[in-house]
Design a protein around this motif. Sequence first.
Motif, PDB file in Angstrom:
ATOM      1  N   GLU A 120       0.827  -1.206   0.000  1.00 12.58           N
ATOM      2  CA  GLU A 120       0.000   0.000   0.000  1.00 12.58           C
ATOM      3  C   GLU A 120       0.861   1.257   0.000  1.00 12.58           C
ATOM      4  N   ILE A 121       0.324   2.301  -0.627  1.00 12.43           N
ATOM      5  CA  ILE A 121       0.962   3.611  -0.638  1.00 12.43           C
ATOM      6  C   ILE A 121      -0.084   4.636  -0.192  1.00 12.43           C
ATOM      7  N   VAL A 122       0.353   5.598   0.620  1.00 15.64           N
ATOM      8  CA  VAL A 122      -0.533   6.644   1.125  1.00 15.64           C
ATOM      9  C   VAL A 122      -0.262   7.933   0.361  1.00 15.64           C
ATOM     10  N   LEU A 123      -1.325   8.570  -0.089  1.00 17.82           N
ATOM     11  CA  LEU A 123      -1.250   9.912  -0.654  1.00 17.82           C
ATOM     12  C   LEU A 123      -1.749  10.835   0.446  1.00 17.82           C
ATOM     13  N   ALA A 124      -0.835  11.599   1.031  1.00 12.18           N
ATOM     14  CA  ALA A 124      -1.133  12.377   2.229  1.00 12.18           C
ATOM     15  C   ALA A 124      -1.293  13.858   1.925  1.00 12.18           C
TER      16      ALA A 124
END
Length: 155
Positions: free
Chosen positions: A25-29
Amino acid sequence: MLKNIPMSLSPELLKVLMEMGHGDEIVLADGNFPTYSHTNKAIPLSGVSIPTVLEDILTLFPLDSYADFAVVYMMHGPEVETPEIWSTYAKILEKTDNNQFLPYKLGRLAFYERAKKAYAIVATSEAAIYANVILKKGIIAKEPKRVDRNEEDIC
């Protein structure tokens, strides 16, 4: 420079997207997210909005069709009925042929805990509240077409 690579995707972000495997998973913050206290793999994208980077990532990145939820939004609080930016995200999912992925809404503290386990967090300058998104990587289902070359083709 490379052709057809969106300008918002930095070399570091492209490297991370390539390194990630199925289920990562990757978070776009957004700009308010505590990125640097939640990961050792932060990717700064100053001056870039989440809608821009979301659309650009989804042109290259397969979402996980085997997961219950491949798209996760940070749940809004009582002060916001439905964050406006979510309708923008829905249009991006549709535009990138990912509208079959219904987003899961996760409360703020649970979202923070899940973000700590993400492969990386992309720190954007997004100003909208509750704009944070987690994407789960899927697989490329088709096998790449092989090109057979003989020695005469090699210069």
